[in-house]
Design a protein around this motif. Sequence first.
Motif, mmCIF file in Angstrom:
data_model
loop_
_atom_site.group_PDB
_atom_site.id
_atom_site.type_symbol
_atom_site.label_atom_id
_atom_site.label_comp_id
_atom_site.label_asym_id
_atom_site.label_seq_id
_atom_site.Cartn_x
_atom_site.Cartn_y
_atom_site.Cartn_z
ATOM 1 N N LYS A 195 -5.082 -3.108 5.890
ATOM 2 C CA LYS A 195 -4.689 -2.990 7.286
ATOM 3 C C LYS A 195 -4.289 -1.553 7.607
ATOM 4 C CE LYS A 195 -3.086 -7.755 7.900
ATOM 5 N NZ LYS A 195 -1.968 -8.623 8.356
ATOM 6 N N GLU A 196 -4.449 -1.203 8.859
ATOM 7 C CA GLU A 196 -4.068 0.122 9.331
ATOM 8 C C GLU A 196 -2.938 -0.003 10.350
ATOM 9 O OE1 GLU A 196 -5.177 2.987 8.224
ATOM 10 O OE2 GLU A 196 -6.569 2.017 6.818
ATOM 11 N N ALA A 197 -2.028 0.946 10.329
ATOM 12 C CA ALA A 197 -0.912 0.942 11.273
ATOM 13 C C ALA A 197 -1.334 1.559 12.595
ATOM 14 C CB ALA A 197 0.268 1.711 10.692
ATOM 15 N N CYS A 198 -0.704 1.109 13.683
ATOM 16 C CA CYS A 198 -0.946 1.736 14.978
ATOM 17 C C CYS A 198 0.030 2.900 15.126
ATOM 18 C CB CYS A 198 -0.778 0.727 16.115
ATOM 19 S SG CYS A 198 0.921 0.127 16.330
ATOM 20 N N SER A 199 -0.033 3.587 16.252
ATOM 21 C CA SER A 199 0.743 4.819 16.433
ATOM 22 C C SER A 199 2.081 4.586 17.135
ATOM 23 C CB SER A 199 -0.085 5.832 17.229
ATOM 24 O OG SER A 199 -0.467 5.292 18.487
ATOM 25 N N GLY B 240 1.151 -6.444 17.046
ATOM 26 C CA GLY B 240 1.691 -7.763 17.322
ATOM 27 C C GLY B 240 2.731 -8.255 16.341
ATOM 28 N N ILE B 241 3.242 -7.374 15.498
ATOM 29 C CA ILE B 241 4.283 -7.777 14.555
ATOM 30 C C ILE B 241 5.534 -6.941 14.809
ATOM 31 C CG2 ILE B 241 2.593 -8.446 12.797
ATOM 32 C CD1 ILE B 241 3.231 -5.881 11.330
ATOM 33 N N PRO B 242 6.709 -7.434 14.389
ATOM 34 C CA PRO B 242 7.930 -6.661 14.610
ATOM 35 C C PRO B 242 7.877 -5.312 13.886
ATOM 36 C CG PRO B 242 8.443 -8.920 13.976
ATOM 37 C CD PRO B 242 6.986 -8.733 13.747
ATOM 38 N N LYS C 72 0.839 -1.194 0.000
ATOM 39 C CA LYS C 72 0.000 0.000 0.000
ATOM 40 C C LYS C 72 0.872 1.240 0.000
ATOM 41 C CE LYS C 72 -2.643 1.018 3.593
ATOM 42 N NZ LYS C 72 -3.734 0.898 4.576
ATOM 43 N N LEU C 73 0.556 2.188 -0.881
ATOM 44 C CA LEU C 73 1.307 3.427 -0.989
ATOM 45 C C LEU C 73 0.322 4.578 -1.068
ATOM 46 C CD1 LEU C 73 4.140 4.736 -1.360
ATOM 47 C CD2 LEU C 73 3.772 4.529 -3.826
ATOM 48 N N PHE C 74 0.322 5.419 -0.007
ATOM 49 C CA PHE C 74 -0.600 6.563 0.061
ATOM 50 C C PHE C 74 -2.045 6.110 -0.183
ATOM 51 C CE2 PHE C 74 3.432 8.454 -1.594
ATOM 52 C CZ PHE C 74 3.784 9.110 -0.419
ATOM 53 N N ASP C 75 -2.450 5.062 0.542
ATOM 54 C CA ASP C 75 -3.812 4.524 0.501
ATOM 55 C C ASP C 75 -4.166 3.843 -0.823
ATOM 56 O OD1 ASP C 75 -4.351 5.380 3.108
ATOM 57 O OD2 ASP C 75 -4.954 7.367 2.411
ATOM 58 N N ASN C 76 -3.179 3.681 -1.707
ATOM 59 C CA ASN C 76 -3.411 2.961 -2.956
ATOM 60 C C ASN C 76 -2.644 1.643 -2.923
ATOM 61 O OD1 ASN C 76 -4.951 5.081 -4.214
ATOM 62 N ND2 ASN C 76 -3.021 6.171 -4.544
ATOM 63 N N VAL C 77 -3.254 0.582 -3.457
ATOM 64 C CA VAL C 77 -2.592 -0.712 -3.533
ATOM 65 C C VAL C 77 -1.810 -0.764 -4.843
ATOM 66 C CG1 VAL C 77 -2.880 -3.210 -3.604
ATOM 67 C CG2 VAL C 77 -4.378 -1.816 -2.159
ATOM 68 N N HIS D 40 4.678 -1.029 10.973
ATOM 69 C CA HIS D 40 4.668 -1.143 9.518
ATOM 70 C C HIS D 40 3.487 -1.962 9.018
ATOM 71 C CE1 HIS D 40 7.231 -1.564 5.636
ATOM 72 N NE2 HIS D 40 6.757 -0.345 5.753
ATOM 73 N N ALA D 41 2.538 -2.254 9.907
ATOM 74 C CA ALA D 41 1.396 -3.086 9.517
ATOM 75 C C ALA D 41 0.557 -2.415 8.442
ATOM 76 C CB ALA D 41 0.531 -3.390 10.742
ATOM 77 N N GLY D 42 0.504 -1.077 8.466
ATOM 78 C CA GLY D 42 -0.316 -0.345 7.506
ATOM 79 C C GLY D 42 0.178 -0.422 6.076
ATOM 80 N N ASN D 43 1.329 -1.038 5.855
ATOM 81 C CA ASN D 43 1.831 -1.165 4.498
ATOM 82 C C ASN D 43 1.133 -2.285 3.729
ATOM 83 O OD1 ASN D 43 3.834 0.217 2.872
ATOM 84 N ND2 ASN D 43 4.864 -1.755 2.681
ATOM 85 N N GLN D 44 0.367 -3.112 4.450
ATOM 86 C CA GLN D 44 -0.376 -4.191 3.805
ATOM 87 C C GLN D 44 -1.780 -3.718 3.428
ATOM 88 O OE1 GLN D 44 0.204 -7.623 2.882
ATOM 89 N NE2 GLN D 44 2.223 -6.659 2.912
ATOM 90 N N PRO D 45 -2.247 -4.086 2.234
ATOM 91 C CA PRO D 45 -3.604 -3.699 1.825
ATOM 92 C C PRO D 45 -4.653 -4.187 2.818
ATOM 93 C CG PRO D 45 -2.364 -4.572 -0.045
ATOM 94 C CD PRO D 45 -1.529 -4.819 1.176
#
Length: 469
Positions: A433-437, A403-405, A187-192, A426-431
């Motif tokens: 999914k959203e990243a935590c803070s 829960g991921i590295p 995912k890049l800028f909300d685009n897959v 870095h979880a938000g990099n997957q289509p």
Amino acid sequence: MDRFVTRGKRKAESTLEENVDTTQAQQSITILHNPIDNNPDGDGESTDIKLAILASLHPGFSHDTLLDLLIAHEGSVEATREALKGAQYAGTAKKKPSGITSQVSLRSFAVPSTTPDGDHGSASGATPKKPKLLSRKGATLHLYDPSDISTHTPCTVIHNFLPPLVANALLVELLEEAKTFGKTTFKLFDNVVSSPHTSGFFVGSDYELAEQKSAYFYNGARLSDIRRLTPQLEKVRPLVQGAVNEEIQKRIRTHHLYGGKKLKYQSPDPWSPNAAFVNLYDGPEKNVGWHSDQLTYLGPRAVIGSLSLGVAREFRVRRILPKDGEKDKDDLDPLNEGQISIHLPHNSLLVMHADMQEEWKHCVTPAQAIDPHPISGRRRINVTYRDYRPEFHPRYTPRCACGIPTILRVVQKKSENWGRYFWMCHAGNQPGKEACSFFQWAEFDDDGKPLWKKGTGGRTAGLNSIRGS
């Protein structure tokens, strides 16, 4: 000629005659070489006239060569002429450009400097001087000679690295492997999006393969297609290891940035590659955009050995400059934001040194034309050998609320914390999914080893932790 030099602007319909008289050109040199016309990136008119003069006096040199030399001598026509007089050139003919080009080293044009003792060049053991930056904003400087590349970029290049039969055998083997490579989706800028090229990941043992599948994350997810190093990749690995370690020590001894010592956070241990990413660029349009390689499992000031096989392509680099503050006035000069293109032919080893990933970005640009390779045709194979350091195994690095590295990154835009490392989700990099803070500053000793906080284990890497910032 004087009328073109002395007036401020040339009318649009005026053109410089192709057959410039040599005598007039010589008389004009002293007029051109003055303080207000000493910038190689001044207005286009000034540079055009200088190039016309040089072309008339040295018709055997190409336009690009003359421009490179004019820039190298800070816009001085007189200094460029002196360099051309002393250059050991023979039969430099203008050729029609093709996918593979060549360039004589800028060393041939260097005007020898004189030491206080009267000797030419630098004294033995003297601290290397910082070279004049040749890249300019909005322009691409093309470098071919390994010495020029080492001086002006964070890379070194070894041409004809492997014995020809070994290089060809590796190329054939990897072209077969590449038939089953896949594209990376992220995912890049909300685009897959998917990577424009295909790739495969290889490790050296069954244990490492199992660890990679179970413990390691890339772009926020596990990899499913992980392979053992092929016989030829395994055969070439010690050759790359030996060459890279030799180049690391050579750079420490000779490059001005190092001053005879390794960089802070650079590992003092020998570089020992235990994994390899293999990329296939199937055609001139295949590319990879500007990026820095991830440091999560390599640690700070990482070194990477990159082997090019098949068709020749351009590898471009550019320095990363913070956009505010005053880290270094010389480094912040906007004229230094230009690109440098490194041409990588078949069987060339590129070493990305410890000053690369934190301070430069690199890319492989689409090519307008290529010269097909006799084995690979229009395809290029790139092997990047990497040293996965045990102290950066995911069992030690912090985990976020997902829960991921987490991944290791470095501040590159803000001068306030420029060059400082941090861990982030870095979880938000997957289509989907959203990243935590999660955010946490990372701390290392001078050898780049993580400083884990006592009593809490590796999962709280660093001495400062901030959540929600």
